[in-house]
Structure formats: structure tokens, C-alpha cells
Motif scaffolding. Structure first.
Motif, PDB file in Angstrom:
ATOM      1  N   ARG A 295      46.941  47.425  39.644  1.00  0.00           N
ATOM      2  CA  ARG A 295      47.809  46.323  40.240  1.00  0.00           C
ATOM      3  C   ARG A 295      48.452  45.704  38.827  1.00  0.00           C
ATOM      4  O   ARG A 295      48.087  46.092  37.784  1.00  0.00           O
ATOM      5  CB  ARG A 295      46.671  45.462  40.885  1.00  0.00           C
ATOM      6  N   SER A 296      49.090  44.730  39.242  1.00  0.00           N
ATOM      7  CA  SER A 296      49.651  43.753  38.285  1.00  0.00           C
ATOM      8  C   SER A 296      48.911  42.548  37.948  1.00  0.00           C
ATOM      9  O   SER A 296      48.038  41.999  38.432  1.00  0.00           O
ATOM     10  CB  SER A 296      51.088  43.174  38.802  1.00  0.00           C
ATOM     11  N   ARG A 297      49.019  42.499  36.315  1.00  0.00           N
ATOM     12  CA  ARG A 297      47.984  41.401  35.712  1.00  0.00           C
ATOM     13  C   ARG A 297      48.778  40.706  34.677  1.00  0.00           C
ATOM     14  O   ARG A 297      49.710  41.505  33.975  1.00  0.00           O
ATOM     15  CB  ARG A 297      46.826  41.984  35.081  1.00  0.00           C
ATOM     16  N   ALA A 298      48.468  39.460  34.542  1.00  0.00           N
ATOM     17  CA  ALA A 298      49.286  38.663  33.498  1.00  0.00           C
ATOM     18  C   ALA A 298      48.973  39.358  32.144  1.00  0.00           C
ATOM     19  O   ALA A 298      47.977  39.750  31.871  1.00  0.00           O
ATOM     20  CB  ALA A 298      48.900  37.163  33.374  1.00  0.00           C
ATOM     21  N   SER A 299      50.024  39.042  31.161  1.00  0.00           N
ATOM     22  CA  SER A 299      49.808  39.746  29.855  1.00  0.00           C
ATOM     23  C   SER A 299      48.806  38.677  28.896  1.00  0.00           C
ATOM     24  O   SER A 299      49.002  38.979  27.811  1.00  0.00           O
ATOM     25  CB  SER A 299      51.020  39.740  29.153  1.00  0.00           C
ATOM     26  N   ASN A 300      48.352  37.726  29.403  1.00  0.00           N
ATOM     27  CA  ASN A 300      47.344  36.965  28.395  1.00  0.00           C
ATOM     28  C   ASN A 300      45.832  37.211  28.980  1.00  0.00           C
ATOM     29  O   ASN A 300      44.988  36.257  28.947  1.00  0.00           O
ATOM     30  CB  ASN A 300      47.620  35.534  28.348  1.00  0.00           C
ATOM     31  N   ILE A 301      45.576  38.261  29.681  1.00  0.00           N
ATOM     32  CA  ILE A 301      44.276  38.616  30.142  1.00  0.00           C
ATOM     33  C   ILE A 301      43.459  39.213  28.950  1.00  0.00           C
ATOM     34  O   ILE A 301      43.941  39.299  27.774  1.00  0.00           O
ATOM     35  CB  ILE A 301      44.074  39.806  31.334  1.00  0.00           C
TER      36      ILE A 301
END
Length: 385
Positions: free
Chosen positions: A60-66
Motif C-alpha cells: 500500500r502507499s505510505r507517506a515518505s516521513n514514516i
């Protein structure tokens, strides 16, 4: 020269080559070689991810500040402090600006440690150029937790690395010991109360990943389940906290004692090739080279030597063997980092772990490697080895 003497000659050559190789394994590379491999692995990653705001898409898609990317930036900031390159600072600034110096998906008031991990880099950036907007949101997140009495949030050991150093940093920035008190309460709850009797086993000086892995859970060989990277997260967190808080800070001795106990426990379970297995007490359960746990252990051990907590005579050969093994066996010519276990919480997750396997997230593996490399560089510098 007779046939026998030729054989003897070849045997002498082989023994000499073997001795040379063994000596090389016992010696750390020169400083420029350490920097080169860090910059090479970092260059590979930045060229693969030129768009710092691009979402990370796996199942799935996740933000790049995880948290995975937050750990990468921890390593990058360590490298920048060691060898300041404007391109690395610019890369980090663009990332923070894209996310408006906020936490995952703009959720400022999260209690999830994973989502607070990016705050470590925001605070590092603030210290370089103190503008309040850089830490406004991470401070608001932690302050919202401080207004409650809840201390059981860190129910998995990874959380200790993701959030504990943030409390340590804020305590220093604002000269407010209350952050350190709450940090200690949360750490000790995880250590002594989560699960049946806490997630730390003082007998083995290692940590169960969460309540699902404390006894009676066992590995296939009947041993307790101590996941390498999970223990690495705690080990790294202790380093980052001890680096940050004052020498006279309350509860510092607790962190020092746990750090030294873990260090002692890690030495006899190192693999012969220098790595550590994903399962620390069961080499038969998805055994093999694994870079993330190994990097975090090198980071901790070299920091411990550099700061006088660990005896160099005992720990330097262990860390040297591990660093040299990673550089030789895990780093590709183009900078790709092999033997990185994908995300998960136990040895079987993120498999297979091989030289060429690409994990679902590459960022945190590199972050761990850069943290290790920076301390190895300091060790070479300080000891002139």
C-alpha cells in the motif's frame, strides 16, 4: 625444484595469504575508505529517491516521513555532522519542508512512536539553524502525551528507538527535565511491565520484541526468541539517549547499565563471519547474514568504545569483524546494501534475506549502516588505527 618442494611452496603461499586475510579482518579500514563506502551507499539511495516527497508504495502507499525513512535521515544527519556536504543538508531540508516539519500524514497529535521518529531529524535540523517552526509540531506531539498520565505506549521494543531519543532531545533544547522523567517512566514500563514481566530478560540481557514473544513462546530450538533488529533498536536508542542527556541527568545509570549488559550479551552470539543472525539464540531459525541488526550492534559497540563505556580490547575486535564483513559481503559496487531483512517483527518476516534480495523498504537499512559507519570512523580517528 622437486614436486614435493613445489607443494610445500604452494602451502606456504596459501598460509601467507590466509594470514594476510585474517589480519585484514582484524583491522579497520582507513578513514577515507569508511567515508567512501558511506557516501557510495548514500548516493545509490538518493539517486533512487530524488523526489523526497514521493510516497512509498509496497502493498500500500505510505507517506515518505514514516519511521523507515526517519531512520534513514538519522543516519544521514550523523554522516552530515561527520562530513558536511551541502547536498545532504539540502536533501534533508527538502524532505522536512515537503512534510511541513510535521509527522506522518500531518497527524501532529499521534502517540504512535513510529510516527514520531521523523522528529529526531527535525530537532537535529533545528539545532543547526534554530527556527521554532522546525520543532513546533514534534514538541506539540510529545507535549500532548505529557499532559496525560499514560506511560504504556511503547508496547513493542522498536518504539524505544523511534521515540525515546525525541524526549531526550526536547529535554535538552528546552532545559526541561520533565521530558526525561516521562521518558524514563515509559522506558521502564516497557522494560519491566509489558507482557508478563516486562520485555527485558535480565538473565540473558536481551529483549523480547513484544508480549507475543515472551515465555512460554520459544524458538524451534527451544530458546527464547530474541530478534536481532528489535534488540538493535533498543541498543541504538540507549546510545542516542546517552549521547543527548547530560552526564548528571536522572536515571542515566539505568541506561548505562542496560547498555553494558546488552553489549556483554552480544559478544558470544556473533556469527563466525562477523554478522549476527536474525534470531540471536537460534541460528537455525532463518539463520544467515543480516545487515540491520549487525549495523545497530556495530553502532552501539563502537560508540561504547569511543565514549569509554566498553573495553576496546574486548569489543573492538568484535565490531571490526562485523564492519569489515558488512563492507565486504553486503555492500554492492553500485552502493546497494544486501542482506537487509524487510520489515516485520521476528526472524521469519521479510525473508528471504540474501545478497541480492531487495527488501520492501531499503531506507532504514541504510540509516542503520550510516550510524554504524560514523562511529567506526570516529573509532579509527580517535585510536589512530
Amino acid at each position: 625444484m622437486t614436486h614435493v618442494s613445489k607443494q610445500s611452496f604452494l602451502l606456504i603461499i596459501c598460509l601467507a595469504l590466509g594470514t594476510t586475510t585474517l589480519q585484514a579482518q582484524k583491522k579497520l579500514p582507513a578513514q577515507d575508505k569508511i567515508l567512501e563506502v558511506m557516501h557510495r551507499t548514500n548516493k545509490y539511495f538518493q539517486e533512487k529517491w530524488p523526489d523526497v516527497g514521493k510516497r512509498i508504495v509496497t502493498e500500500r502507499s505510505r507517506a515518505s516521513n514514516i519511521w523507515t525513512r526517519g531512520v534513514y535521515y538519522e543516519g544521514l544527519m550523523a554522516l552530515y555532522k561527520l562530513d558536511p556536504k551541502p547536498t545532504d543538508l539540502e536533501y534533508t531540508t527538502r524532505w522536512a519542508d515537503f512534510h511541513q516539519w510535521n509527522l506522518r500524514d500531518g497527524e501532529t497529535y499521534t502517540r504512535n512512536a513510529d510516527n514520531q521518529c521523523a522528529g529526531q531529524t527535525y530537532i537535529d535540523m533545528y539545532l543547526l539553524d534554530p527556527k521554532p517552526y522546525k520543532i513546533e509540531k514534534i514538541k506539540a506531539s510529545i507535549d500532548s502525551m505529557m499532559r496525560t498520565t499514560k506511560v504504556d505506549d511503547w508496547s513493542w521494543v522498536d518504539a524505544i528507538q523511534m521515540a525515546m531519543p525525541v524526549f531526550a532531545q526536547l529535554g535538552v533544547v528546552y532545559n526541561e527535565p520533565a521530558y526525561w522523567e516521562r521518558m524514563h517512566e515509559m522506558y521502564m514500563y516497557t522494560r519491566n511491565k509489558h507482557g508478563d514481566n516486562g520485555l527485558f530478560n535480565p538473565k540473558d540481557a536481551l529483549w523480547w520484541r513484544d508480549k507475543d514473544f515472551d515465555p512460554p513462546y520459544k524458538e524451534p530450538n527451544g530458546e527464547d526468541c530474541y530478534w536481532s533488529r528489535g534488540n538493535g533498536w533498543v541498543y541504538a536508542a540507549l546510545v542516542r539517549v546517552l549521547t543527548t542527556i547530560p552526564k548528571d541527568a536522572p536515571h542515566r545509570k539505568q541506561y548505562e547499565d542496560d547498555f553494558k549488559a546488552m553489549s556483554e550479551a552480544l559478544v558470544p552470539i556473533q556469527r563466525k563471519d562477523g554478522f549476527w543472525n536474525a534470531s540471536l539464540h537460534d541460528p537455525g531459525n532463518y539463520g544467515g547474514k543480516e545487515t540491520t541488526g549487525t549495523s545497530l550492534f556495530v553502532y552501539g559497540m563502537t560508540w561504547g568504545i569511543n565514549n569509554g563505556y566498553l573495553d576496546a580490547k574486548k569489543y573492538q575486535p568484535v565490531a571490526t569483524k562485523a564492519w569489515n564483513a558488512m563492507v565486504k559481503d553486503a555492500v554492492h559496487e553500485n552502493g546497494f546494501l544486501g542482506y537487509v531483512q524487510g520489515t516485520g517483527k521476528e526472524p521469519k518476516d521479510g525473508q528471504p534475506v540474501t545478497y541480492t534480495s531487495v527488501p520492501n523498504f531499503e531506507d532504514y537499512g541504510l540509516g542503520c549502516f550510516l550510524l554504524a559507519g560514523c562511529e567506526v570512523y570516529k573509532l579509527v580517528t580517535a585510536r589512530k588505527i
